[in-house]
Enzyme design. Structure first.
Site, PDB file in Angstrom:
ATOM      1  N   CYS A 182       0.834  -1.198   0.000  1.00 41.85           N
ATOM      2  CA  CYS A 182       0.000   0.000   0.000  1.00 41.85           C
ATOM      3  C   CYS A 182       0.872   1.253   0.000  1.00 41.85           C
ATOM      4  CB  CYS A 182      -0.979  -0.044   1.177  1.00 41.85           C
ATOM      5  SG  CYS A 182      -2.403   1.028   0.927  1.00 41.85           S
ATOM      6  N   HIS A 207      -3.555  -5.695   1.043  1.00 35.18           N
ATOM      7  CA  HIS A 207      -2.915  -5.908   2.344  1.00 35.18           C
ATOM      8  C   HIS A 207      -2.898  -7.383   2.753  1.00 35.18           C
ATOM      9  CE1 HIS A 207      -2.437  -1.745   3.863  1.00 35.18           C
ATOM     10  NE2 HIS A 207      -3.469  -1.477   3.086  1.00 35.18           N
ATOM     11  N   GLU A 266      -1.258  -8.691   5.114  1.00 37.07           N
ATOM     12  CA  GLU A 266      -1.186  -8.834   6.573  1.00 37.07           C
ATOM     13  C   GLU A 266      -2.573  -8.784   7.209  1.00 37.07           C
ATOM     14  OE1 GLU A 266      -0.694  -6.101   4.981  1.00 37.07           O
ATOM     15  OE2 GLU A 266      -1.189  -4.329   6.170  1.00 37.07           O
TER      16      GLU A 266
END
Lengths: 282, 805
Positions: free
Chosen positions: A93, A223, A225
């Site tokens: 990002c 993302h 994560e």
């Protein structure tokens, strides 16, 4: 034989990033020893790490353009040396925006800024856009994600400026031919997105992640994560991961197990370990 | 001593004009009272300080007596009730630590009406500081929003405000890295001149790491400094608290009272604060920590001192300012954002300053930002403020922070609207489609997609996926946290007592749907001018309603499942927002908004609201009554706000919620949704549509007997807003669930089952009342909200505009 030490990961904390903790947690779950390094620490420290992550957020409050100010920090010069040595580098990002602004990706020589992450283009919307998407991994790529070729990885994205684009006509076709368009937005079955909303920002060739020619540096907008654990997957997400999530109902040990983003971190940590082993052997 | 304003000598008229000349909202009597307390005439800085401290926003001068009388604030889980900026309750043990939940709730109504983007953004900015300064990490925010009629007389203004507020919220919260956990969105013509932007922040802190907003007792034994950190003080937000406490009038003139947001600096400060708190813990040093909000430096320093029983000397020469020409009282009282005040032992001061100014390099990260020692803690109990050798304020701390009280007149609420005539032979399917397409009931996904709901990686159930937002914030534990917020202005307008009580009832039901034990409530009480008996009467009734509901439903927990409540649900924090009234004299509908947080023992069994598997039985808890008053069907389909508002039935809320909580925790529930606005039919449609509006399943329900044999007409059966639950069960749990309900004395009725065909069929008394394709439901439900935003507006040829940010 003694167990090989865990690869050491540095998560670089520019002022204003906000995904450093969950990113470090996901790297640790994938087998790395992860530290968070402040942007103004001694750049020489980077040499002691095997892989690097530039997390999401709003470094320097997106002054000028997202990622533009962080891209000029001293620590990026040190990071360029580490990348040149072949160590895996991942920008997520805002981290991807930094890598693009700093010219790491796509990393063509002799030209400035070949790529840009421009404001989203969305019919009937403007500004920030946050949802879950599906990513398809390229079938042939120099990236360490190559071991996940053709897999479909669902994960969330959340950005206002995530449209991969270029002023140079034909650049994306060239990059795709070289396997550098590693991740593309797709539907739940893995068919590459033909338009909005599967391609949530209007990126060229539905690009969600682009790597350098050597394949060790990857800039991606979604993302991983936030999809590192099965419990993070929405219960009614279409496709096999939603099904897995529903099957794990009532079973906490399975929910805290790997989600779709975990494979990406595992591939990266694995590549770092393999690289160090090769370096140590010579 | 700096020059004084001779309030004791001036005539009333001269005093009035002197106060107005300095833009002070103090009444002449209040200014004289200040002189009495000081024993002399006040300086301009002192008057400005009291102007803030005695504003309704800060002093609760009209409301405090009612809050104290009605709201329960104690309970077995409460660590800190409503004495500081945020309340604290015990959540549970995880990863070997005792975790506490920190919660704060405020309004930023006036600033958002005047400058929607900045007002809403600084609303988030202020509320998260309240939680950070308890030593907690902020894990989520919720935003209950109320705007004017998007299709009414002032539609353009209302929609412009909405778009600005939404932009302000996402710009701030997304950049700060705090996920959105929910909130709600209501349109009502009563908000045409006064939008409501309420904000709730939720945080987590280990019990032994809680920091208090007071100079610690250790300051008796060693010298303590007062450190000010953050953005350089400027004139922004000067007079903000007073501005929040008057009727919005000349909007243009008040814009300077709105603060300027900076989430970037806030994020860097939060990281640096963490390092400072860790340093203090390692050094075994007690510190005091408080955010700067209303009243700025003067308030934060005097309140830190007063709460600890100390005095304080602050030298404004030592404060970092944007412009040295700023007047004394502006430096002392402006509400510049992104600042904190700390009381730290002097031996730690150099290291604290180094963390802020060197490690986190504030001066280079943000122009003018820094940490500086601005004063010192004293033992003499006096509050002294100086600049350039002149004494701007010198008084006992207790005098500076002493509040003021008013007894206001409260008129009983009387608004009796008749029932509309009975509705026969209506196409109830068409009515349901109209309800789903109404701005107040349609899909909110377009809105949620502006907010980052995933940052921090803890999301378990996101806004729209369930009746409450659920987080799984602990890596090694299934312990979760659930939050919801509620408040229905049509109920409030019809019956201020019931409207407030029903907000609590619905919040409890929302948490029950995700299997959460309700832990603690916060409220924001939004009303009109308290100096008028009507709005003040509605406020008093609202407070009574919340208190009665908290006691009547009562605490529910592992160790608290008796049919009769033993403890109330505690109210641990809150805010009163008066003067939500335009210069034209139009007050908002009484709008108490509550937020409720709960403990989820095991997140792995928490269901969303969307239907899961064909063949699963679906049950109704909560027999339908003729309660359509203030309801969506009357309003949307029949153009009437009349009829009886649902009667809050606390005992039923308690036992039904207990049944659902236990069923969820036993792993029997595959989907659960509360029945409320829009009734049974709307709840059923929402379960079919889910968060993503991609129905995979259908429902075939027979509501016969859903009124407990009360002989309700079909429309009432489907649309009455009596509270209740719809629950999809795993088939094997059928008998056990029925047995659980029997044991609790809860009536449950099997209405039908989930079907494979994506269709909604609702029957009663042998007739099919609704038979609609899911695609038709989805189209009605999804289209409405985007069209209210500028980027989603229909262009004349019907095509959507393609906007570039």
């Amino acid at each position: 034989m003694p167990e090989a030490p865990r690869p050491r990961a540095a998560v670089i904390q520019f002022p204003g990033v906000n995904c450093e903790y969950e990113s470090a947690r996901a790297l640790a779950a994938a087998g790395a020893e992860a530290d968070i390094l402040r942007w103004n620490e001694d750049p020489a420290r980077l040499a002691g790490y095997d892989l690097f992550l530039l997390p999401g957020g709003f470094s320097y409050q997106d002054r000028v353009r997202a990622g533009a100010v962080a891209a000029k920090e001293d620590i990026l010069e040190a990071l360029a040396d580490e990348a040149a040595a072949g160590k895996p580098v991942l920008g997520i990002c805002n981290g991807a925006q930094v890598l693009v602004e700093a010219g790491f990706v796509p990393g063509l020589r002799g030209e400035d800024l070949e790529l840009a992450l421009a404001p989203n283009r969305m019919p009937g919307r403007r500004g920030y856009f946050s949802e879950w998407c599906h990513l398809r991994v390229a079938d042939s790529t120099p990236s360490w994600l190559g071991i996940l070729s053709e897999r479909v990885l669902p994960m969330p994205f959340a950005h206002g400026e995530g449209r991969f684009t270029s002023r140079r006509p034909g650049l994306f076709e060239e990059l795709a031919a070289a396997g550098q368009v590693v991740l593309r937005y797709a539907d739940a079955e893995g068919a590459v997105a033909a338009g909005w909303p599967e391609n949530p920002n209007g990126s060229e060739l539905a690009a969600a992640g682009v790597c350098n020619a050597a394949g060790n540096v990857l800039a991606m907008m979604p993302h991983p994560e936030r999809a590192a654990w099965l419990g993070q997957v929405p219960e009614l997400l279409p496709g096999p991961w939603g099904w897995k999530r529903r099957r794990a109902f009532g079973e906490w040990p399975r929910l805290k197990g790997p989600g779709p983003g975990h494979a990406l971190f595992a591939a990266m940590v694995g590549a770092a370990a393999a690289r160090r082993e090769a370096v140590d052997a010579t | 001593m700096a020059a004084v304003i001779e309030v004791s000598r001036l005539s009333r008229a001269d005093l009035e004009s002197a106060l107005a000349e300095h833009s002070l909202t103090l009444k002449p009597d209040e200014a004289r009272r200040v002189a009495e307390l000081l024993g002399r005439d006040p300086t301009l800085t002192e008057l400005t300080l009291f102007d803030t401290m005695w504003s309704e926003h800060c002093s609760y001068k009209s409301s405090r007596a009612h809050l104290a009388r009605h709201l329960p604030t104690e309970g077995p889980d409460v660590v800190l009730g409503p004495v500081e900026d945020a309340g604290i309750v015990r959540l549970g043990e995880a990863d070997g630590r005792r975790w506490c939940l920190v919660m704060s709730h405020e309004s930023h109504n006036h600033p958002s009406q005047v400058l929607p983007f900045e007002g809403a953004a600084t609303g988030i900015g202020g509320i998260v500081r309240d939680v950070y300064c308890m030593g907690a990490e902020v894990v989520g925010v919720l935003d209950p929003l109320r705007f004017g009629d998007p299709r009414g007389e002032h539609a353009d203004r209302s929609r412009e405000i909405m778009a600005g507020v939404v932009d302000g919220i996402w710009h701030y919260a997304n950049a700060l890295g705090v996920p959105n956990l929910g909130g709600d969105l209501v349109f009502h013509p009563g908000y045409d001149d006064n939008c409501l932007v309420n904000v709730v922040a939720v945080g987590l802190v280990p019990e032994e790491e809680i920091i208090r907003s007071r100079v610690p007792a250790e300051a008796r034994a060693e010298p303590y400094d007062f450190i000010l950190v953050g953005k350089p003080t400027d004139e922004s937000g000067f007079g903000g608290a007073a501005f929040a406490s008057v009727i919005l009038d000349e909007e243009e003139e008040n814009r300077g009272a709105v603060q300027v947001p900076d989430p970037f600096l806030k994020r860097v400060l939060s990281e640096a604060n963490k390092a400072v708190l860790a340093l203090a813990r390692r050094g075994g040093a007690a510190i005091g920590f408080k955010d700067l909000g209303a009243g700025g430096i003067a308030c934060v320093s005097s309140e830190l001192a007063e709460a600890g029983g100390f005095g304080m000397r602050v030298d404004l020469d030592r404060v970092a300012v944007s412009d040295p020409a700023l007047p004394d009282r502006v430096i002392a009282c402006s509400e510049t954002q992104e600042r904190y005040g700390l009381a730290v032992p002097r031996r730690l001061t150099p290291r604290v300053l180094a963390i802020y100014n060197e490690e986190y390099d504030l001066p280079h990260v943000y122009p003018g930002a820094c940490a500086r020692v601005a004063g010192e803690v004293t033992n003499d109990g006096r509050y002294t403020l100086t600049r350039g050798g002149a004494v701007l304020c010198d008084a006992p701390v207790a005098v500076v922070t002493k509040g003021i009280r008013y007894e206001r007149e409260a008129a009983p609420a009387a608004r009796d609207l008749p029932d509309p005539p009975p509705a026969l032979d209506r196409d109830l399917g068409a009515d349901l489609l109209a309800l789903l397409a109404d701005p107040n009931l349609c899909d909110r996904r377009y809105l949620y997609q502006h907010y980052d709901g995933e940052v921090q990686g803890n999301a378990c159930l996101r806004p729209g996926e369930a009746d409450a937002g659920v987080l799984a914030p602990f890596a090694g534990s299934p312990l979760g946290l659930a939050v919801t917020c509620d408040g229905n202005p049509w109920y409030g307008a019809r019956d201020p007592y019931r409207g407030a009580a029903l907000a609590v009832c619905e919040a409890v039901r929302n948490l029950a749907c995700v299997g959460a034990w309700p832990l603690a409530l916060t409220d924001c009480l939004n009303y009109g001018n308290p100096e008028k008996p009507g709005p003040f009467g509605a406020f008093a009734e609202g407070v009574r309603g919340i208190g009665d509901a908290c006691r009547g439903i009562g605490r529910l927990a592992e160790d608290d499942q008796a049919p009769a409540p033993r403890h109330p649900i505690p109210v641990i924090s809150g805010n009163v927002s008066f003067y939500n009234e335009s210069a034209r004299g139009a007050a908002i509908p009484p709008s108490p908004i509550v937020a409720l947080a709960g403990r989820v023992p095991d997140i792995s069994v928490v269901p969303g609201l969307q239907l899961k598997a064909a063949g699963d039985p679906v049950y109704l808890l909560g027999a339908r009554r003729a309660e359509l008053g203030g309801g969506a069907w009357h309003r949307v389909c029949r153009g009437s706000e009349g009829g009886a508002v649902p009667e809050p039935d606390f005992a039923r809320v308690r036992t039904e919620s207990l049944a659902v909580i236990r069923a969820v925790q036993a792993g029997w529930v595959r989907a659960a949704h509360d029945v409320g606005e829009g009734g049974l039919a709307t709840a059923a449609a929402e379960m079919l549509l889910g968060r993503r509006g991609e129905p995979a399943r259908g429902l075939d329900l027979d509501a016969t007997g859903g009124d407990g044999g009360g002989g309700l007409p079909p429309a009432s059966l489907l649309f009455s807003e009596t509270g209740g639950f719809l629950v999809e069960l795993a088939p094997a749990a059928d008998d056990a669930f029925a047995e659980l309900c029997r044991a609790l004395g809860v009536a449950c009725l099997r209405l039908g089952a989930v079907t494979a065909a994506p269709r909604l069929v609702l029957r009663a008394g042998g007739a099919v009342l609704v038979d609609l394709d899911a695609g038709e439901l989805a189209a009605a439900w999804q289209g409405a909200l985007p069209r209210l935003f500028p980027a989603g507006e229909e262009t004349p040829d019907g095509a959507r505009e393609v906007a570039d940010a």
